[in-house]
Structures are given as C-alpha cells and as structure tokens.
Design an enzyme around this catalytic site. Structure first.
Site, PDB file in Angstrom:
ATOM      1  N   GLY A   1      -9.688   5.558 -17.061  1.00 28.62           N
ATOM      2  CA  GLY A   1     -10.328   5.677 -15.744  1.00 28.62           C
ATOM      3  C   GLY A   1     -11.641   4.954 -15.591  1.00 28.62           C
TER       4      GLY A   1
ATOM      5  NE  ARG B   1      -5.909  -0.435  -7.003  1.00 28.30           N
ATOM      6  CZ  ARG B   1      -7.173  -0.527  -6.618  1.00 28.30           C
ATOM      7  NH1 ARG B   1      -7.639  -1.665  -6.135  1.00 28.30           N
ATOM      8  NH2 ARG B   1      -7.983   0.495  -6.708  1.00 28.30           N
TER       9      ARG B   1
ATOM     10  CE1 TYR C   1      -3.554   4.984  -4.857  1.00 28.36           C
ATOM     11  CE2 TYR C   1      -3.869   2.719  -5.557  1.00 28.36           C
ATOM     12  CZ  TYR C   1      -3.231   3.931  -5.689  1.00 28.36           C
ATOM     13  OH  TYR C   1      -2.278   4.089  -6.653  1.00 28.36           O
TER      14      TYR C   1
ATOM     15  CB  CYS D   1       6.999  -6.810   9.685  1.00 24.67           C
ATOM     16  SG  CYS D   1       7.723  -8.426   9.777  1.00 24.67           S
TER      17      CYS D   1
HETATM   18  N1  PLP Z   1      -4.045   7.642 -18.807  1.00 19.84           N
HETATM   19  C1  PLP Z   1      -3.396   8.356 -17.873  1.00 19.84           C
HETATM   20  C2  PLP Z   1      -2.748   9.625 -18.272  1.00 19.84           C
HETATM   21  C3  PLP Z   1      -3.351   7.900 -16.548  1.00 19.84           C
HETATM   22  O1  PLP Z   1      -2.712   8.608 -15.625  1.00 19.84           O
HETATM   23  C4  PLP Z   1      -4.007   6.681 -16.222  1.00 19.84           C
HETATM   24  C5  PLP Z   1      -4.023   6.168 -14.841  1.00 19.84           C
HETATM   25  O2  PLP Z   1      -3.771   6.807 -13.867  1.00 19.84           O
HETATM   26  C6  PLP Z   1      -4.641   5.966 -17.229  1.00 19.84           C
HETATM   27  C7  PLP Z   1      -4.647   6.474 -18.518  1.00 19.84           C
HETATM   28  C8  PLP Z   1      -5.326   4.659 -16.968  1.00 19.84           C
HETATM   29  O3  PLP Z   1      -6.317   4.735 -16.006  1.00 19.84           O
HETATM   30  P1  PLP Z   1      -7.219   3.442 -15.700  1.00 19.84           P
HETATM   31  O4  PLP Z   1      -6.305   2.285 -15.530  1.00 19.84           O
HETATM   32  O5  PLP Z   1      -7.937   3.798 -14.459  1.00 19.84           O
HETATM   33  O6  PLP Z   1      -8.115   3.254 -16.873  1.00 19.84           O
END
Ligand code: PLP
Length: 470
Positions: free
Chosen positions: A273, A359, A363, A390
C-alpha cells in the site's frame, strides 16, 4: 478525515505553468528526459521511435526503474530489520502488474512474489520463481487453485475464511505434506492516501476480525497438515506516511503476543500500500522512512510486551512498478469546450482510454500528461484528456495544462501508469489491449504482446461455428 489534495477538483488545484513542457521528476521514471529536439526519451528510447515500432496506445515500462525500486525497497527493509535484530521479506504484489519478465526482474533483485489467483500463480511459476518464495492470498481461492498451490509447494497460503482452513488442510494431507499458512486479519485500520481511519468493526470481504484470531489459529494448530506461520494484514493502498501502519502494528502485535502462548509465530506480514506520486500534488513518503517507521513500530510494540520481534514481511506492488510505467497515446482530436461561463478547456481525445486505464473511472484517480513528441512555446491551455470509448466518464486525465497548440498527431504520455493499468485493462468497445514494451539503456522490446481485432474475434463462438460449417 480531511480532504486530501487528490479530492480537490483538479482544475482548482492546478496553477497555470509558464510552459507545459517540464517533466515533474517525482511523477516520471528517472530516465525520462526531453532532449534538445523536444522529443522525450524513456530508458534512452525516443517516444517517436516507440510509436513507429510498436504503435499506440502503448504501455512503456522502464526496466531500470522497476529494478531500482525493487532493490531500494529490499535494502530499506533489510536495513531497518537488521537494526532491530530481525529480518524482513519484501513480496512483490503481482496484482499491480504481472508478466514473466517483471517477475524475473523483481526476483533477481531479491523480492519474493505475492499472488492472489491461480492465473497469477501460473505467471509467477512460468517466470521460474522458486515456489517457496511465493505467497498466495485471496478471499475466494478455489479448491483447484489451493490444490495447485500446495502441489507446487508455495511458501505460504494466506487463509482468508473458515472454509479455507479445511480446504488447505485437505489439499496438504492428500499430498502428505505440511503446508505453511498465514491468517489474514483485519486490524480495523483503513488507510487511504493522506489519512487513515481506525475502526472497531469491519464490513468488508477480506480476512478475519482480529478478535477471532486466537480461536482460529487454535483450530489451525490442531491440524497436522498445517503449520501456522503468522498473521497477515493489508490496510489499504496509496498510503502516505507511517501513522496508519503504526496503528495497525500496535493492534496486530497485541494479538501476535497472545498467539505465542500456543506455539511459535515466526512471521508478521503487514501488507503493501505504499503511496506514489501520480501528480505534482502527491508527496510520497520515502521508502526508507516507511521501512524505519514500520519496523520501528513493530519493534517498539514487541519490546513493550517483552516478546521477541518476529521476522517481518511487506508486499508492495504499486510503489515498485507504478512510477516505472508511462502510457503513450496519439492525439486524435482537439475540441475547445466552454464547460461553464468561467471555464473553457480543450478536450484532447487519445487513441485509448478507460480500457487501458480504468483507474480514473473506477476511483476518480488523478494523472498528469505531457505532449512528448515535441516541445512547444505555445501558451499552456487547460485541457482534459479523454479516451475514445462510448462513455462520458472515459477520462484519462481530468485536468492538465498542455501546450495550447496541442494537435492531432501529437504523442501524449501519461506517467505513473505502471501499476493497476495493464492489470485492470479490458476490451471495452472491442478495443484490443495494447502491448507492453520494456525500455532500458536505449533499447526497447515487447514483454507482453498486444492484441489484434482478430484475437478478439477469435473468441466469438458465432464466427467460429459459421466457419466450422463451411
Ligand atoms: N497485499 C494485498 C493483500 C493487497 O490486497 C494489495 C492491494 O490491494 C497489495 C498487497 C498491494 O498493494 P499496493 O499495490 O498498493 O502496494
């Protein structure tokens, strides 16, 4: 929660620049450079050459950038872990972008691989990844996927539901092996861009509430074909700062400590994340600061409870590949639109859109763009880059200043598209998915072939059966 820059309407947050030629360093791969002829090079390859050889739209992935980011992430977590007397494993979250080449790059740089489906597992294996260095998570793995994972010997399977305990145990028992498993838990911490939110209750599909962890791990430990390895958690994506990880670590270590009374708990996986810069408004936390903050938080929580620090694991995807990707488009039409009495902007239509980058539509994600086939002295004009689908929501870049003379035939590039663009691509409107080209040190090569309309027609059973009756 306060509004993050990403939530401010892009046309309000943008200031009109003197020129629309600059490449903002944080948003582009380090190799991206506009030379004296005005043409941008990525990995030393002129975008005009890329267009000529591979066409547009085109996903361009800078191999050097992916490798450097993988190496730097690994080094940051190694160093932070060593400082506290433990080790850390960095898994590359394949969902961000998966192809055999990319898997080879990141594994050569010392990363393990995280997959979430049988298809992703197949790619990781086809790349020659040592199965022991693969983690398999996902909230609804089929029994066939579980069997395959067990059969090939993946290092860990992340158990996500009660039903999976028996499924994994049976698959392992049938092969006479003991399978390492982790338990996906929800720490109640949700992090999103610049803010995080901590809750006591969860209303989502992944994992177990932390409050159930002791009971569930107790059941896992009773099964001879399973070996409990540790907790696994993922608090969100595009996270800035360490506060969310710190809060999550505190909650996880509390339960990790309770689990120690029933047996060893060698690992704690804190998920991925880590945020990146999509536009100049984003100021991501340097990976070294994140690593120090995350490892330090876990170490502090363990010290407070007088327990040993486990090995740590993290699984970033976006921060490894996101900034290494640039999508190259050709401009097809430019239309001035009086949006409101005060707001006039150019609608710049490109030859891709929501099928190669979902995206913004999914989002409300923000991106930036540059004309890359020439520099321009024209006064910058507020523009909206849109695709050819479209759908009025088919927006690639909501607001950006582009040269006022942007015109059909110009090449336009959108940076920071290495993660969750190729992997979320579709064939909406029967548009073939673009190829992926890797660039490095002045050369370019296809690492994922593009589709043709014939590829798409080949799936249409009506066409095949007509041919079959001839
Ligand atoms: N690990 C898990 C369990 C995830 O669900 C995700 C993304 O949703 C990731 C890792 C990777 O996240 P990111 O690409 O934001 O680092």
């Amino acid at each position: 929660m306060s509004a993050s820059p990403a939530h401010v309407p892009a046309s309000d947050r943008l200031a009109k620049p003197d020129t629309a030629n600059d490449l903002v360093a944080a948003v582009w791969p380090a190799s991206a450079d506009r030379e004296d002829d005005g043409i941008v090079r990525i990995g030393g390859v002129p975008v005009t050459e890329l267009k000529e050889r591979f066409g547009t739209p085109l996903y361009v992935l800078d191999e050097t950038e992916v490798r450097a980011r993988a190496r730097r992430t690994r080094a940051a977590f190694d160093a932070a872990a060593a400082e506290h007397g433990t080790t850390a494993e960095v898994y590359y979250a394949g969902k961000a972008f998966l192809s055999t080449e990319v898997v080879r790059w990141v594994t050569q740089e010392g990363l393990a691989v995280d997959v979430s489906t049988g298809g992703e597992l197949a790619v990781a294996l086809a790349a020659g990844t040592d199965p022991v260095r693969i983690g398999f998570h996902g909230n609804n793995k089929s029994t066939a996927e579980i069997s395959r994972a067990v059969e090939v010997g993946v290092g860990s399977i992340v158990i996500d539901s009660d039903a999976e305990i028996a499924r994994v145990a049976e698959a392992a028992a049938a092969r006479g092996i003991v399978q390492s498993v982790r338990l996906r838990v929800n720490s109640g911490v949700h992090a999103e861009t610049h803010d995080f939110l901590a809750t006591a209750h969860e209303d989502q599909k992944f994992g177990f509430p932390l409050a159930r962890a002791v009971e569930v791990v107790g059941r896992i430990r009773e099964l001879p074909s399973l070996r409990f390895d540790g907790l696994h958690c993922h608090i969100g994506s595009q996270i800035f700062g360490v506060a969310g990880f710190r809060e999550s670590a505190a909650r996880l270590v509390e339960v990790h400590a309770q689990l120690l009374s029933g047996g060893p708990v060698p690992v704690l996986n804190l998920g991925g994340g880590f945020g990146i810069a999509y536009t100049s408004a984003d100021d991501p936390t340097p990976i070294e600061e994140l690593a120090d903050g995350i490892v330090g938080a876990v170490a502090g929580e363990c010290a407070e409870r007088g327990i040993a620090l486990p090995s740590l694991a993290v699984e970033p995807g976006r921060s490894i590949v996101g900034p290494a990707g640039v999508t190259l488009y050709e401009v097809g039409t430019v239309k001035p639109v009086q949006a409101t009495d005060e707001l006039r902007r150019l609608y710049v239509s490109v030859d891709g859109g929501m099928s190669d980058n979902a995206r913004p539509a999914l989002y409300g994600a923000q991106y930036s763009a540059r004309v890359v086939s020439r520099a321009s002295d024209a006064e910058p004009a507020l523009a909206r880059v849109v695709g050819k689908h479209c759908e009025s929501g088919d927006i690639v870049v909501e607001a950006e200043y582009l040269p006022g003379d942007v015109a059909p035939g110009d090449l336009l590039a959108v940076p920071a598209t290495g993660a969750y663009c190729f992997s979320l691509a579709s064939n909406y409107n029967y548009i073939p998915r673009p190829p992926v080209v890797a660039v490095a040190e002045g050369s370019a090569r296809v690492i994922v072939r593009g589709e043709s309309i014939d590829d798409l027609l080949a799936r249409d059973a009506g066409i095949s059966s007509t041919e079959g009756t001839e």
